[in-house]
Design a protein around this motif. Structure first.
Motif, PDB file in Angstrom:
ATOM      1  N   LEU A 370       0.830  -1.202   0.000  1.00 27.38           N
ATOM      2  CA  LEU A 370       0.000   0.000   0.000  1.00 27.38           C
ATOM      3  C   LEU A 370       0.867   1.255   0.000  1.00 27.38           C
ATOM      4  CD1 LEU A 370      -2.729  -1.138   2.542  1.00 27.38           C
ATOM      5  CD2 LEU A 370      -3.060  -0.738   0.089  1.00 27.38           C
ATOM      6  N   ALA A 371       1.924   1.246   0.811  1.00 29.18           N
ATOM      7  CA  ALA A 371       2.838   2.384   0.822  1.00 29.18           C
ATOM      8  C   ALA A 371       3.509   2.557  -0.538  1.00 29.18           C
ATOM      9  CB  ALA A 371       3.885   2.203   1.917  1.00 29.18           C
ATOM     10  N   LYS A 372       3.854   1.435  -1.174  1.00 33.40           N
ATOM     11  CA  LYS A 372       4.433   1.499  -2.515  1.00 33.40           C
ATOM     12  C   LYS A 372       3.429   2.083  -3.505  1.00 33.40           C
ATOM     13  CE  LYS A 372       7.459   0.587  -5.774  1.00 33.40           C
ATOM     14  NZ  LYS A 372       8.727   1.349  -5.880  1.00 33.40           N
ATOM     15  N   ALA A 373       2.160   1.662  -3.385  1.00 36.81           N
ATOM     16  CA  ALA A 373       1.130   2.188  -4.275  1.00 36.81           C
ATOM     17  C   ALA A 373       0.966   3.695  -4.095  1.00 36.81           C
ATOM     18  CB  ALA A 373      -0.199   1.478  -4.015  1.00 36.81           C
ATOM     19  N   GLN A 374       1.057   4.171  -2.847  1.00 41.46           N
ATOM     20  CA  GLN A 374       0.942   5.609  -2.599  1.00 41.46           C
ATOM     21  C   GLN A 374       2.071   6.360  -3.297  1.00 41.46           C
ATOM     22  OE1 GLN A 374       3.089   7.684  -0.637  1.00 41.46           O
ATOM     23  NE2 GLN A 374       1.797   9.506  -0.934  1.00 41.46           N
ATOM     24  N   GLN A 375       3.275   5.838  -3.223  1.00 38.98           N
ATOM     25  CA  GLN A 375       4.407   6.482  -3.886  1.00 38.98           C
ATOM     26  C   GLN A 375       4.198   6.535  -5.397  1.00 38.98           C
ATOM     27  OE1 GLN A 375       7.851   4.223  -2.673  1.00 38.98           O
ATOM     28  NE2 GLN A 375       7.588   4.708  -0.501  1.00 38.98           N
ATOM     29  N   ILE A 376       3.681   5.443  -5.948  1.00 46.45           N
ATOM     30  CA  ILE A 376       3.461   5.373  -7.391  1.00 46.45           C
ATOM     31  C   ILE A 376       2.424   6.399  -7.822  1.00 46.45           C
ATOM     32  CG2 ILE A 376       2.537   3.907  -9.233  1.00 46.45           C
ATOM     33  CD1 ILE A 376       3.728   1.509  -7.611  1.00 46.45           C
TER      34      ILE A 376
END
Length: 518
Positions: A370-376
């Motif tokens: 989820l944190a990776k998705a936010q960065q993307i």
């Protein structure tokens, strides 16, 4: 039905009125066609909030804004955030490769060591591949079969991928395995959703399917199919056929490993009814299925085929990666996996993509995806403060503004592969969870949007509640404009489950009226 979370309804029925409400009706909304107000002011929505954001894709100008900055639960519209993030990270043509490794020595056709099937997060394992390489799906998928009536099965073989791997193992020169067969599912820690585990290895979406047909009234119904057939699993049907004016209610239980019991009733005039059982240990099921596939390919395995997965025998992940590869299975392209996730609202598939993002970030904890998705999304220009996400599928507790969803769709619409992204979304009146919504209207085929549904049962008043019915995507208007949009109605109340279908059609009708109004 006690609870339905994150599913996309696929069948539209007539609207069913709920008890009258005292809330003031919605008045004229700038930009919203007046014909939408009678839909939105029906008694079922008397205690609801309608939230609408529509923007011109070419100019970015706001066309309609109603409660567009309020946080609401988007339900399965969340899958556009998980699938979209994977799309941006990996690319629509990306694939994952599932390998089979071997340890030990191969001597005169005998492997004096172990075969290791390494789960890499292939969503379908070649069990849903059409002849043209596209993904096969039913508009009402088997993942929702126990909760929503009308599910159907696709015609593919769920074990096809394992059969392909087994034949490659045979071609590598292995005729006999004196060691064991092991499934390595350590790519990420199992993520548990309300409707089942999300694992790096999944056969038939971690489900066993059953199809029941009615018999004569008073007799046990005919259980016509179990799919896939993998030892030691078997089914006992205690479903009794009742008169046509009765009710079809089939319960699925498993009193012990290897046995599924179907109980309840089916009406004499019912068509085939699909039910599913979600097995609790996907690695064990996959191991047995792979051992059986090896047998079909002419590879003998000395180990007990139905034993628990002997993961204790696995070397370290790094050591496993260095072992010789004897077979490989490439997944469908991500665009086809996204099509499956979005068209039928596949919960575990949406979360699986978040788990893949976690792995890309160097983590085995799916929450880190989820944190990776936010960065993307932030890098793509999305105002991520407009979303609160706790999973990739759309279960209870996620929050977004409709403005944020419209913005997400605008970002995807500006990409060179926008047409491919649009093709993954359900199409109004054509397929997926919108197949029978506004099918006979001029808007059919011109609205491309992800549905979202959160449903529950009000035991106090014995009625059906929809905390959320949502729709988010793009539309091509009658006048030739392209809009990005999101529509969410909260807390609608209906007498029974059929309200799910009525609300699905009502939200679709509002979208259709906007499409025709411009």
């Amino acid at each position: 039905m006690r609870r339905l979370t994150g599913a996309g309804a696929a069948i539209a029925l007539a609207c069913i009125a709920a008890p009258a409400a005292d809330a003031a009706p919605i008045g004229p909304v700038p930009g919203l066609p007046a014909e939408a107000l009678p839909v939105m002011n029906q008694p079922a929505y008397g205690h609801s909030s309608w939230n609408i954001a529509v923007r011109d894709a070419a100019t970015g100008a706001s066309v309609i804004s109603l409660n567009s900055d309020l946080m609401v639960q988007p339900a399965s519209v969340v899958k556009t955030y998980s699938a979209g993030a994977a799309w941006l990270q990996f690319g629509p043509e990306s694939r994952v490769t599932t390998p089979v490794k071997r340890s030990g020595r191969l001597t005169r056709g005998t492997l004096r060591g172990n075969l290791i099937l390494v789960g890499k997060g292939d969503m379908t394992m070649d069990g849903r591949t059409n002849a043209d390489g596209t993904v096969d799906f039913a508009n009402l998928d088997h993942n929702d079969a126990n909760e929503i009536p009308g599910a159907t099965l696709t015609s593919g073989n769920p074990l096809r991928g394992l059969d392909r791997l087994a034949r490659q193992v045979r071609r590598s020169g292995i005729r006999r395995v004196s060691g064991n067969v092991i499934v390595d599912d350590r790519l990420w820690e199992t993520s548990h959703l309300e409707n089942g585990p999300v694992t790096p290895i999944a056969i038939n979406e971690n489900l066993i399917d059953f199809v029941t047909k009615p018999g004569r009234v008073g007799q046990i119904a005919t259980q016509t199919m179990m799919r896939p057939k993998v030892a030691p699993w078997r089914v006992i049907s205690e479903v009794r056929t009742v008169a046509a004016d009765g009710r079809t209610r089939i319960a699925v239980s498993s009193p012990r490993h290897g046995l599924v019991v179907l109980s309840g009733t089916i009406t004499a005039n019912s068509g085939p009814v699909v039910n599913t059982y979600a097995f609790e240990d996907p690695a064990r099921f996959a191991r047995t299925a792979f051992v059986e596939a090896l047998g079909r390919a002419g590879v003998k395995v000395g180990a007990d085929p139905v034993a628990a997965n002997p993961e204790r025998l696995l070397p370290s992940r790094a050591a496993t990666e260095r072992l010789r590869t004897v077979a490989r299975l490439r997944s469908l392209p991500l665009r086809e996996e996204a099509t499956y996730v979005l068209k039928v609202s596949y919960n575990r598939g949406g979360q699986l993509l978040i788990c893949r993002l976690a792995v890309a970030a160097g983590s085995s904890d799916c929450d880190d995806g989820l944190a990776k998705a936010q960065q993307i999304w932030a890098a793509a220009g999305l105002d991520t403060d407009g979303a609160v996400l706790k999973d990739g599928s759309g279960l209870t507790g996620n929050l977004v503004t409709v403005e944020n969803q419209a913005q997400l769709q605008a970002i995807m619409n500006k990409r060179p592969d926008a047409a491919a992204w649009q093709a993954t979304l359900p199409i109004l009146g054509v397929d997926g969870s919108l197949a029978r919504v506004q099918a006979n209207t001029p808007a059919a085929g011109r609205v491309f949007a992800k549905t979202g549904t959160l449903g529950d049962w009000d035991g106090f008043n014995r009625r059906f509640v929809l905390p959320t019915k949502a729709l988010g995507g793009v539309m091509d208007t009658r006048g030739g404009r392209r809009f990005t949009f999101a529509i969410v109605v909260t807390n609608s109340i209906f007498p029974d489950l059929q309200g799910l279908f009525a609300a699905n059609d009502d939200v679709g009708k509002v979208a259709a009226l906007i499409q025709q109004g411009y």
